[in-house]
Design an enzyme around this catalytic site. Sequence first.
Site, PDB file in Angstrom:
ATOM      1  N   TYR A 116       2.445  -0.286   4.104  1.00 39.57           N
ATOM      2  CA  TYR A 116       3.094  -0.117   2.803  1.00 39.57           C
ATOM      3  C   TYR A 116       4.401   0.671   2.874  1.00 39.57           C
ATOM      4  O   TYR A 116       5.205   0.602   1.955  1.00 39.57           O
ATOM      5  CB  TYR A 116       2.156   0.606   1.823  1.00 39.57           C
ATOM      6  CG  TYR A 116       0.871  -0.129   1.559  1.00 39.57           C
ATOM      7  CD1 TYR A 116       0.867  -1.400   0.998  1.00 39.57           C
ATOM      8  CD2 TYR A 116      -0.355   0.442   1.873  1.00 39.57           C
ATOM      9  CE1 TYR A 116      -0.312  -2.081   0.752  1.00 39.57           C
ATOM     10  CE2 TYR A 116      -1.545  -0.225   1.635  1.00 39.57           C
ATOM     11  CZ  TYR A 116      -1.511  -1.482   1.073  1.00 39.57           C
ATOM     12  OH  TYR A 116      -2.685  -2.149   0.834  1.00 39.57           O
ATOM     13  N   THR A 117       4.589   1.463   3.897  1.00 38.78           N
ATOM     14  CA  THR A 117       5.761   2.332   3.963  1.00 38.78           C
ATOM     15  C   THR A 117       6.846   1.723   4.847  1.00 38.78           C
ATOM     16  O   THR A 117       6.577   0.884   5.707  1.00 38.78           O
ATOM     17  CB  THR A 117       5.382   3.719   4.504  1.00 38.78           C
ATOM     18  OG1 THR A 117       4.833   3.574   5.820  1.00 38.78           O
ATOM     19  CG2 THR A 117       4.357   4.386   3.604  1.00 38.78           C
TER      20      THR A 117
END
Length: 751
Positions: free
Chosen positions: A128-129
């Site tokens: 997600y990052t």
Amino acid sequence: MDQEPPQFNADGIEQLPLRRFTEKAYLDYSMYVILDRALPYIGDGLKPVQRRIVYAMSELGLSAASKHKKSARTVGDVLGKFHPHGDTACYEAMVLMAQDFSYRYPLIDGQGNWGSPDDPKSFAAMRYTEARLTPYAQVLLSELGQGTVEWVANFDGTLEEPAMLPARLPNVLLNGATGIAVGMATDIPPHNLREVTSACIRLIEDPKASIAELCEHVPGPDFPTEAEIVTPRSDLRKLYESGNGSLRMRARWHKDQGAIVITALPYQVSGARVLEQIAAQMQAKKLPWVEDLRDESDHENPTRLVIVPRSNRVDSERMMLHLFATTDLERSYRVNLNMIGLDGRPQVKDLRTILTEWLEFRFTTVRRRLQFQLDKVLERLHLLEGLMVAFLNLDEVIRIIRSEDEPKPVLMKRFDLSELQADFILDTKLRHLARLEEMKIRAEQDKLSKERDELQKTLGSNQRMKTLIRKELTADAEKYGDDRRSPIVARAAAEAMDETELTPSEPITVVLSDKGWVRAAKGHDINPAELSYKAGDGFRQSVRLRSNQQVVFLDSTGRSYSLAAHTLPSARGQGEPLTGRFNPPSGASFVATLGGDPDQWWLLASDAGYGFRVQAKDLLANKKGGKAALSLPAGAQVLRPCVVADADSDRLVAVTNEGRMLVIPASDLPEMLRGKGNKIIGIPAKAVAERSEYVVDILAVPDGGKVRLNSGKRYLVLRAADLNAYEGERGRRGSKLPRGFQKVDSIEPAE
């Protein structure tokens, strides 16, 4: 010690004693953890996993000017190419380098959820990052391709990776490090870039500078928080002298409209955790000064914790010192400057050694960089020299190329060229043979010749090297440096308030029953005799004091016990037995109580006629078994203690069951911590043992005071002048009381 030769069995399998195998295996593991996992290298200040992450990101083109890319891509490259370990551990190391509240100068610019100061582990999964390198990372990478470091094979031998990064600044101090190895650990706090750079320049200019002189530039660590460092500067200097020690950080706060507002917390302290600790004290009624707590932190104010006192009369400074001592608003940090030095060995180093070794690393790096540039310049000049020869003999060169099957050796022989020059001429494009090319070649030769001369001068002069490195350090400090965040401030030591200070001060009356039950009633105006008691029980004694004071109980053996008055049960019920709080000797019962001001003097006496003066604080006993206070002669019992307001003017009135009374000065009795005391009134020891004669009561009467003698339903009031008739020497038998008052039950002050 020589190793035994290997032993092989019939199948050709090597056999080792278990002791030798485990010893070698553990030693190998220990060395791996120390050198290749837990401790940073002094040159670039990185552990292997951090170094590989930064290098892999640079290879992926994730510079500060590029777009963010998924963290999973970076982690995949690191694991697949350089670091064959767990993805979770690798990603956590990456997250740490991206958290501006963990790293003083972050190496990674993250996008997405990378954790928060309240919960650093709350970061999102790597899918997600997104991430890229920060501009500061160029401090480690900008000179990487310039021959500055050694390259080693990766874990499978298919690629090469740098053994270390050519750091332009002492990153080992700037970002610090923590790690636990085998048999050793490291805790290097972060420091301010400008301060450390200034110390490096001082050491370049004055190699003999002492640690005290370097501490003028580096007064202490500088954490990524604005909380205060409250460790004295002298202790910080000792820390840098030994490489070991500890320091304390304290939250910053100010008053705003009567409320206390906390704006900065110590390094890695969670605001939510601090509020939990304060709330727990409030629930336990150990923080009566606080009325409310609020967390008003937001994007504009990352830390804003509000503590609302109960009133404006609360001493905010004193309360905050208590909170500093009992919560994480003040925290201690261990410092252990342990790192891998240039010799490849772990060692705890002092500040001067760290900076000296790093400067040695920097000098070597710059020398290798300049030599690499010089080699490139010399190589280019060599090629241009050959090209110039070909240009001046162009027709002959073209003829040789057209007529010869192998023109290279012919060119080399005809014009005395090297193999590199011949290859360069043969690879030159036809358009470079134009007329203007001669001027370009000569101009480039002149420029490169000047650069060569400058490089050779710098490499040949130690002073020029120092000047160059000093200029580079100054430039980097100007580009990446910032002001100190953690101020070093002298503050009063944190001190937790004791229970008496924390408890509200209210008037109460402690009531003791005949059977040893105790309770506390609010106020001083109650009549203890009118309270309800259990069947067969009744009122014995009461004492007036404040709820934040200690109450002392005496048992029938003369031992004293103490309790905080506010912990006693309410007088609305019938109380609780003291045997539930204490462990008196077998067969003993609780017979008396006293309390109030700890410096108040009291008279302790037995009905054998012996006693002494003692302060209430000397009777406190913070243990269930109590402590010895009054020694009792054979057959004697403990009398009710009485207050001695002024030993120089008070008089003691003692009455026996035989109707005798003696008045003596209170100063005739000694001040003691424990014991039997001195004789007050004379009673034969045999009579006490047989209980045929004993003291009924003793009272301290102030100068000019009156005494009331109670005998059944009758009473007699004696004025000061009346008491004079009963004065005598200490230890005498005393004088007979009037007829009808020779069976006195008790004596008390009369109004």
